[in-house]
Design a protein around this motif. Structure first.
Motif, PDB file in Angstrom:
ATOM      1  N   MET A   1      39.873  56.909  43.040  1.00 41.40           N
ATOM      2  CA  MET A   1      38.623  56.535  43.231  1.00 41.40           C
ATOM      3  C   MET A   1      38.337  56.426  41.677  1.00 41.40           C
ATOM      4  O   MET A   1      38.807  56.307  40.343  1.00 41.40           O
ATOM      5  N   HIS A   2      37.702  54.427  41.814  1.00 43.76           N
ATOM      6  CA  HIS A   2      37.594  54.164  40.773  1.00 43.76           C
ATOM      7  C   HIS A   2      35.696  53.892  39.935  1.00 43.76           C
ATOM      8  O   HIS A   2      35.527  53.644  40.994  1.00 43.76           O
ATOM      9  N   THR A   3      35.749  54.666  38.348  1.00 43.83           N
ATOM     10  CA  THR A   3      33.791  54.274  38.100  1.00 43.83           C
ATOM     11  C   THR A   3      34.360  53.754  36.922  1.00 43.83           C
ATOM     12  O   THR A   3      34.874  53.466  36.246  1.00 43.83           O
ATOM     13  N   VAL A   4      33.251  52.342  37.458  1.00 47.59           N
ATOM     14  CA  VAL A   4      33.315  51.517  36.563  1.00 47.59           C
ATOM     15  C   VAL A   4      31.862  51.245  35.280  1.00 47.59           C
ATOM     16  O   VAL A   4      30.473  51.387  36.356  1.00 47.59           O
ATOM     17  N   LEU A   5      31.941  51.315  34.195  1.00 51.79           N
ATOM     18  CA  LEU A   5      30.422  50.926  33.597  1.00 51.79           C
ATOM     19  C   LEU A   5      30.582  49.642  33.805  1.00 51.79           C
ATOM     20  O   LEU A   5      31.418  48.986  32.309  1.00 51.79           O
ATOM     21  N   ALA A   6      29.443  48.625  34.150  1.00 52.98           N
ATOM     22  CA  ALA A   6      29.773  46.800  33.443  1.00 52.98           C
ATOM     23  C   ALA A   6      28.612  46.114  32.772  1.00 52.98           C
ATOM     24  O   ALA A   6      27.314  46.831  33.281  1.00 52.98           O
ATOM     25  N   LEU A   7      28.846  45.908  32.492  1.00 52.06           N
ATOM     26  CA  LEU A   7      28.250  44.932  30.827  1.00 52.06           C
ATOM     27  C   LEU A   7      28.325  43.693  31.588  1.00 52.06           C
ATOM     28  O   LEU A   7      29.331  42.315  31.855  1.00 52.06           O
ATOM     29  N   GLU A   8      26.413  42.912  31.323  1.00 48.58           N
ATOM     30  CA  GLU A   8      26.527  41.160  32.252  1.00 48.58           C
ATOM     31  C   GLU A   8      25.701  40.455  30.957  1.00 48.58           C
ATOM     32  O   GLU A   8      24.184  41.387  31.207  1.00 48.58           O
ATOM     33  N   ASP A  21      33.984  52.586  43.195  1.00 51.16           N
ATOM     34  CA  ASP A  21      35.093  51.734  44.152  1.00 51.16           C
ATOM     35  C   ASP A  21      33.592  51.424  45.497  1.00 51.16           C
ATOM     36  O   ASP A  21      33.137  51.464  46.637  1.00 51.16           O
ATOM     37  N   GLY A  22      33.134  50.067  44.812  1.00 55.32           N
ATOM     38  CA  GLY A  22      32.029  48.400  45.773  1.00 55.32           C
ATOM     39  C   GLY A  22      30.653  49.570  45.870  1.00 55.32           C
ATOM     40  O   GLY A  22      30.293  48.884  46.818  1.00 55.32           O
ATOM     41  N   VAL A  23      30.895  50.966  45.130  1.00 54.72           N
ATOM     42  CA  VAL A  23      29.270  51.578  45.572  1.00 54.72           C
ATOM     43  C   VAL A  23      28.376  51.402  44.521  1.00 54.72           C
ATOM     44  O   VAL A  23      28.368  51.928  43.611  1.00 54.72           O
ATOM     45  N   VAL A  24      27.267  51.040  43.734  1.00 53.59           N
ATOM     46  CA  VAL A  24      26.469  51.045  42.603  1.00 53.59           C
ATOM     47  C   VAL A  24      25.877  51.710  42.722  1.00 53.59           C
ATOM     48  O   VAL A  24      24.696  52.171  43.516  1.00 53.59           O
ATOM     49  N   LEU A  25      25.982  52.755  41.337  1.00 49.94           N
ATOM     50  CA  LEU A  25      25.148  53.985  41.339  1.00 49.94           C
ATOM     51  C   LEU A  25      23.776  53.641  40.808  1.00 49.94           C
ATOM     52  O   LEU A  25      22.823  54.537  40.869  1.00 49.94           O
ATOM     53  N   LEU A 314      31.748  45.403  40.453  1.00 47.71           N
ATOM     54  CA  LEU A 314      32.022  45.297  41.781  1.00 47.71           C
ATOM     55  C   LEU A 314      33.263  43.844  41.907  1.00 47.71           C
ATOM     56  O   LEU A 314      33.487  44.271  42.740  1.00 47.71           O
ATOM     57  N   ALA A 315      32.704  43.127  41.455  1.00 46.73           N
ATOM     58  CA  ALA A 315      34.282  42.304  40.695  1.00 46.73           C
ATOM     59  C   ALA A 315      35.104  43.170  40.179  1.00 46.73           C
ATOM     60  O   ALA A 315      36.494  43.718  41.043  1.00 46.73           O
ATOM     61  N   ALA A 316      35.197  44.144  39.025  1.00 44.67           N
ATOM     62  CA  ALA A 316      36.103  44.764  38.357  1.00 44.67           C
ATOM     63  C   ALA A 316      36.682  46.319  39.460  1.00 44.67           C
ATOM     64  O   ALA A 316      37.749  46.043  39.049  1.00 44.67           O
ATOM     65  N   CYS A 317      36.026  47.022  40.749  1.00 47.20           N
ATOM     66  CA  CYS A 317      36.604  47.462  40.830  1.00 47.20           C
ATOM     67  C   CYS A 317      37.494  46.533  41.831  1.00 47.20           C
ATOM     68  O   CYS A 317      38.179  47.248  42.176  1.00 47.20           O
ATOM     69  N   ARG A 318      36.921  45.941  42.531  1.00 43.96           N
ATOM     70  CA  ARG A 318      38.266  44.702  43.277  1.00 43.96           C
ATOM     71  C   ARG A 318      39.372  44.711  42.491  1.00 43.96           C
ATOM     72  O   ARG A 318      40.783  44.441  42.324  1.00 43.96           O
ATOM     73  N   ARG A 319      39.513  44.332  41.066  1.00 44.62           N
ATOM     74  CA  ARG A 319      40.172  43.688  39.634  1.00 44.62           C
ATOM     75  C   ARG A 319      41.447  45.078  40.274  1.00 44.62           C
ATOM     76  O   ARG A 319      42.318  45.246  39.707  1.00 44.62           O
ATOM     77  N   LEU A 320      41.042  46.164  39.605  1.00 46.30           N
ATOM     78  CA  LEU A 320      41.322  47.613  39.307  1.00 46.30           C
ATOM     79  C   LEU A 320      42.293  47.863  40.648  1.00 46.30           C
ATOM     80  O   LEU A 320      43.016  48.356  40.230  1.00 46.30           O
ATOM     81  N   ALA A 321      40.969  48.114  41.811  1.00 45.99           N
ATOM     82  CA  ALA A 321      41.930  48.608  43.130  1.00 45.99           C
ATOM     83  C   ALA A 321      43.622  47.313  42.817  1.00 45.99           C
ATOM     84  O   ALA A 321      44.492  48.017  43.896  1.00 45.99           O
ATOM     85  N   ALA A 322      43.550  45.955  42.917  1.00 48.69           N
ATOM     86  CA  ALA A 322      44.963  45.181  42.463  1.00 48.69           C
ATOM     87  C   ALA A 322      45.520  45.758  41.322  1.00 48.69           C
ATOM     88  O   ALA A 322      47.007  45.363  41.373  1.00 48.69           O
ATOM     89  N   GLY A 323      45.298  46.817  40.831  1.00 50.77           N
ATOM     90  CA  GLY A 323      46.020  47.490  39.548  1.00 50.77           C
ATOM     91  C   GLY A 323      45.362  45.909  38.397  1.00 50.77           C
ATOM     92  O   GLY A 323      46.562  46.414  37.506  1.00 50.77           O
TER      93      GLY A 323
END
Ligand code: KG4
Ligand code: ZN
Length: 350
Positions: A1-8, A21-25, A314-323
């Motif tokens: 499971m990946h939990t990410v803090l994302a900034l824009e 994991d692709g779910v926006v909290l 969401l993009a970060a979760c995909r990159r993390l899942a790809a290692g």
């Protein structure tokens, strides 16, 4: 499971989100639009300063909204390209510092990959092969997505981006900034057929026209000439009809060329993302055209069309899942084609 803090922070929206994991909290956005509106467009220095002020508060709120402390994050992500240099730096430095503090990996995210991921949600999520129409304030591009993370640019605007055209025409019609929502509101009740504005075609040296490339600068000039004619005659501008006619032709060319490009390249799904994809005329023209041609249409939820940090998460979760993760010394790049987004995860290219 990946939990990410994302900034824009690439332009004039400061944003922070927590995505698991692709779910926006949680998803916090502080728009600076009203401040920049006074100047008729984004003032880069002002944008950077506001990001510095807003980001710590937004990070706090995003973590609280998710009900999680920083120590519960598995990674921190920030937009690092493309965008305004100073604005990108604020998110990048904040993101890398928080990643180090939490002792977790940092991911630099390509802003346009973020926009794309905003529409790759749902159960089941849209699967490649897909054609992506990316329509924002800085970009208008048609990109083939044959595999996740592999982008092939097929066409784009030769001059202004679609959102830029909305912003410039809104200024001509004195509707304020940002132009897209202002034109959309002004066009309500207007006659979209009253003015036959040019669709902006690109001539080919061998004759004929480019089948998919766009041009919006001639269209903007055509609106300017029409405005001048009315002003010289001392008559009141038919703002609703001008806005509706402009909006109609922009949406028509975006839809026609995207559909043709998808069909010619054997791509039977169309994903439309970026600020302009919030436009209801564009969404309804797309729905009609895709239904008529048997193309599957994937639109981002309205709240995620304009800049936000949920899409970066969401993009970060995909990159993390790809290692994948980025080097902590990764810098920022005001211009970086989407096709080069993979470079953000090797030895730092900048
Ligand atoms: O994706 P975005 O928030 O920022 C960039 O990455 O550029 O897009 C902003 C652009 C602006 O040019 C704005 O006028 C346009 O998207 N926009 C719209 C609408 N909402 C935002 N254009 C047409 N109709 C809208 N409803
Ligand atoms: Zn954007």
């Amino acid at each position: 499971m990946h939990t990410v803090l994302a900034l824009e922070t690439s332009c004039d929206e400061s944003a922070a989100a927590v995505v698991r994991d692709g779910v926006v909290l949680s998803n916090e956005v502080a728009s600076q639009v009203e401040e920049h509106a006074r100047y008729g467009g984004v003032v880069p220095e002002l944008a950077s300063r506001r990001h510095v002020e807003a980001l710590p508060v937004l990070v706090e709120r995003a973590l609280q909204g998710a009900g999680l402390p920083l120590s519960a994050m598995d990674a921190v992500a920030a937009t690092v390209a493309p965008g305004l240099l100073g604005a990108l730096l604020v998110g990048s430095v904040t993101g890398r510092t928080l990643a180090r503090l939490a002792g977790v990996p940092f991911l630099g995210i390509h802003h346009l990959e973020g926009h794309l991921c905003s529409a790759l949600v749902g159960d089941p999520a849209p699967q490649p092969p897909l054609l992506v129409l990316l329509v924002s304030g800085g970009h208008t591009e048609l990109i083939a997505l044959r595999q996740l993370g592999q982008y092939e640019r097929l066409a784009g605007s030769r001059d202004d981006a679609a959102g830029e055209a909305f912003d410039k025409v809104a200024r001509l019609l004195q509707l304020g900034y940002p132009g897209g929502p202002a034109i959309e509101a002004a066009a309500v009740g207007g006659d979209p057929q009253r003015f036959a504005f040019p669709p902006g075609r690109i001539s080919l040296p061998e004759g004929g026209f480019h089948p998919y490339d766009f041009s919006f600068s001639g269209l903007k000039t055509a609106v300017l000439r029409e405005v001048e004619r009315w002003t010289q005659r001392g008559e009141t501008l038919p703002v609703a009809d001008l806005a509706a006619s402009f909006q109609h032709v922009v949406c028509k060319v975006l839809v026609q060329r995207s559909v043709r490009c998808a069909e010619d390249h054997g791509l039977d799904g169309l994903v439309v993302v970026g600020g302009v994809s919030a436009n209801s005329e564009l969404r309804s023209q797309l729905q009609q055209a895709c239904q008529a041609r048997g193309l599957a249409l994937h639109l981002a939820p309205l709240a995620w069309c304009t800049d936000n940090a949920a899409m970066i998460g969401l993009a970060a979760c995909r990159r993390l899942a790809a290692g994948q993760s980025s080097d902590i010394s990764l810098g920022v790049a005001p211009r970086l084609p989407l096709a080069e987004a993979d470079a953000l995860y090797g030895p730092p290219p900048f």
